[in-house]
Every structure is written in structure tokens, then in C-alpha cells.
Write a protein that holds these residues in place. Structure first.
Motif, short mmCIF file in Angstrom:
data_model
loop_
_atom_site.label_atom_id
_atom_site.label_comp_id
_atom_site.label_asym_id
_atom_site.label_seq_id
_atom_site.Cartn_x
_atom_site.Cartn_y
_atom_site.Cartn_z
N GLU A 85 74.06 83.03 25.65
CA GLU A 85 74.42 84.10 24.74
C GLU A 85 73.82 85.44 25.12
OE1 GLU A 85 73.16 82.72 20.96
OE2 GLU A 85 74.72 81.17 20.78
N ASN A 86 72.79 85.44 25.96
CA ASN A 86 72.06 86.67 26.27
C ASN A 86 72.07 87.02 27.75
OD1 ASN A 86 70.44 87.54 23.62
ND2 ASN A 86 70.52 85.31 23.70
N THR A 87 73.04 86.47 28.48
CA THR A 87 73.17 86.74 29.90
C THR A 87 74.62 87.10 30.22
OG1 THR A 87 71.45 85.09 30.35
CG2 THR A 87 72.76 85.84 32.23
N PRO A 88 74.85 88.17 30.96
CA PRO A 88 76.22 88.51 31.36
C PRO A 88 76.87 87.33 32.09
CG PRO A 88 74.75 90.31 31.87
CD PRO A 88 73.88 89.18 31.44
N LYS A 89 78.17 87.12 31.86
CA LYS A 89 78.85 85.95 32.41
C LYS A 89 78.69 85.84 33.93
CE LYS A 89 82.33 85.29 28.82
NZ LYS A 89 83.79 85.21 28.50
N GLY A 90 78.70 86.97 34.61
CA GLY A 90 78.60 86.92 36.07
C GLY A 90 77.24 86.49 36.58
N ASP A 91 76.22 86.52 35.72
CA ASP A 91 74.86 86.17 36.14
C ASP A 91 74.44 84.78 35.67
OD1 ASP A 91 74.71 88.69 37.21
OD2 ASP A 91 73.62 89.55 35.51
N ILE A 92 75.29 84.10 34.91
CA ILE A 92 74.91 82.81 34.33
C ILE A 92 74.83 81.74 35.42
CG2 ILE A 92 75.72 80.94 32.84
CD1 ILE A 92 76.79 83.05 30.94
N GLU A 93 73.75 80.96 35.36
CA GLU A 93 73.58 79.85 36.29
C GLU A 93 73.96 78.55 35.60
OE1 GLU A 93 69.62 79.79 37.82
OE2 GLU A 93 69.97 81.53 39.14
N GLY A 102 63.97 76.89 33.56
CA GLY A 102 63.96 76.96 32.11
C GLY A 102 62.78 76.22 31.49
N GLN A 103 62.45 75.05 32.05
CA GLN A 103 61.33 74.28 31.53
C GLN A 103 59.99 74.98 31.78
OE1 GLN A 103 62.47 70.56 33.57
NE2 GLN A 103 62.70 69.62 31.57
N ILE A 104 59.91 75.68 32.91
CA ILE A 104 58.68 76.44 33.20
C ILE A 104 58.52 77.59 32.21
CG2 ILE A 104 57.51 77.89 34.91
CD1 ILE A 104 58.91 76.23 37.08
N LEU A 105 59.63 78.27 31.92
CA LEU A 105 59.58 79.36 30.96
C LEU A 105 59.17 78.87 29.57
CD1 LEU A 105 62.49 81.92 31.48
CD2 LEU A 105 60.05 82.18 31.88
N ILE A 106 59.67 77.71 29.19
CA ILE A 106 59.30 77.14 27.89
C ILE A 106 57.79 76.93 27.82
CG2 ILE A 106 59.43 75.03 26.49
CD1 ILE A 106 62.40 74.86 27.27
#
Length: 210
Positions: free
Chosen positions: A81-89, A98-102
Motif C-alpha cells: 500500500e505504501n510503495t509505487p507499483k513499479g518498485d514493488i518486490e 522484511g523480517q530484518i526490518l521487523i
């Protein structure tokens, strides 16, 4: 044992065990405490309330702990929801970082660190690293996306917390931070006369405040 010493000390002080809440580092320690109280009191009493610190923090915070697996999926939804479509992984690539960021979000909250300062600092560090190591004055699209990613960390952090808060859920650090924010109100309105925090060391900042 230390628990025995505390129970004996409280008994000498004529503590009302039935009207006391005991908070310990773990559920296992709570089992030992309950057994020790039964061994040292020669009277029939209502059993005191015995909670682990995580149970106590959850109660004060007003949030429920979210499971690790559900947390990852909720974070990915926030990321989409917070990333432009062209940048989504895709999810499999997201899962690696993602787990590291958590874990980082968890530590920021448990130690009551100002998130804005952390994310601005990280973004600045990454830009400095790029300027130091890159000889190309015109960075590639990949490098630009890399630097933009670091600038988005703050928005990912706040979006995830809002998403979870709306569902009355929280990861551990978020629950601890909420409890630290609400502890004064809890202390004024709680119904138990005495709280005994027993057996703690190496506290994080949220625990210190509580």
C-alpha cells in the motif's frame, strides 16, 4: 532460592498475598513462585495473580500480540500500500529483508527510540556511503531505488503500526511501547493494591519506565 527469599521477606512484612499481583520474567518462574508460596504460608488464601512480564505488558497496553507469521503478511500488505507499483518486490524477495526490518522496528519500540531520528540517520548514512564509494556522478536506476528504499523506512514503520493498531494488535516492541505510554494511567486505575516485580535484570527502556 531467590524466590524463596522474597516470599519469606514478604511474609515477615505481613503482605496480603491474595491482594498482590506478581510479575515475573517468564511463566516458568511463575510456577515456581506459586509452589513456593504454598510451601511457606500455613494458612488458606486466595491464590495471587501471577503474570509473566509479557502478559502484564499486554494487559497494560490494551493490544494483543500478533503471531510472527501473521505479522509478516500484515507488513507485506502495508508495504504494497505504501510503495509505487513499479518498485514493488515479490513476496519471496520481500521476506528476506522484511523480517530484518521487523526486528529493527521491534528494538526501536522496546528501547523507546525516536523513530524519525533513526530513519533519517540511516538514510543519510546510505547516501554518504554511495557518495564515498561511487565514482559515477549519475547513479544507476538500481542505486536510486536503493537510496529511495531507505528513505521509505519511516513510512513503512508508521503504516505497519497503524495497520496493526486498527486491528488492536501489536508486535512485541509495539506492545511494550504502548504499555510504557499507558503505565501511569494504569497505576491510577488498577484494582490490585500491590504489584511485586520479581527477578528482573538487563531491562529494556520500556521495562525500566514501567
Amino acid at each position: 532460592s531467590f524466590i524463596q527469599d522474597v516470599v519469606i521477606d514478604l511474609k515477615k512484612k505481613n503482605y496480603n498475598f491474595s491482594d498482590t499481583m506478581f510479575v515475573l520474567p517468564s511463566k516458568r518462574a511463575g510456577l515456581f513462585l506459586r509452589e513456593t508460596i504454598s510451601q511457606h504460608l500455613n494458612e488458606t488464601i486466595f491464590s495471587p495473580e501471577i503474570l509473566s512480564i509479557e502478559e502484564f505488558v499486554e494487559r497494560v497496553s490494551g493490544l494483543d500480540y500478533i503471531s510472527n507469521s501473521e505479522l509478516v503478511f500484515q507488513f507485506y500488505e502495508s508495504y504494497l500500500e505504501n510503495t509505487p507499483k513499479g518498485d514493488i518486490e515479490p513476496f519471496d524477495k520481500f521476506l528476506k529483508w522484511g523480517q530484518i526490518l521487523i526486528q529493527d522496528f521491534n528494538e526501536i519500540d522496546r528501547y523507546l527510540i525516536e523513530p524519525k531520528q533513526v530513519f533519517e540517520y540511516l538514510s543519510a548514512i546510505k547516501e554518504i556511503e554511495h557518495q564515498h564509494w561511487s565514482l559515477d556522478e549519475n547513479p544507476t536506476t538500481q542505486i536510486k531505488n536503493y537510496l529511495v528504499f531507505w528513505k521509505r523506512l519511516g513510512s513503512y514503520y508508521h503504516a505497519l503500526k497503524k495497520r496493526l493498531s486498527d486491528k488492536n494488535l501489536g508486535y512485541q516492541g509495539m506492545v511494550y511501547k504502548n504499555a510504557a505510554d499507558k503505565i501511569k494511567d494504569y497505576a491510577q486505575h488498577q484494582n490490585t493494591n500491590q504489584h511485586v516485580f520479581l527477578g528482573f535484570n538487563a531491562l529494556n527502556t520500556a521495562e525500566e519506565q514501567i
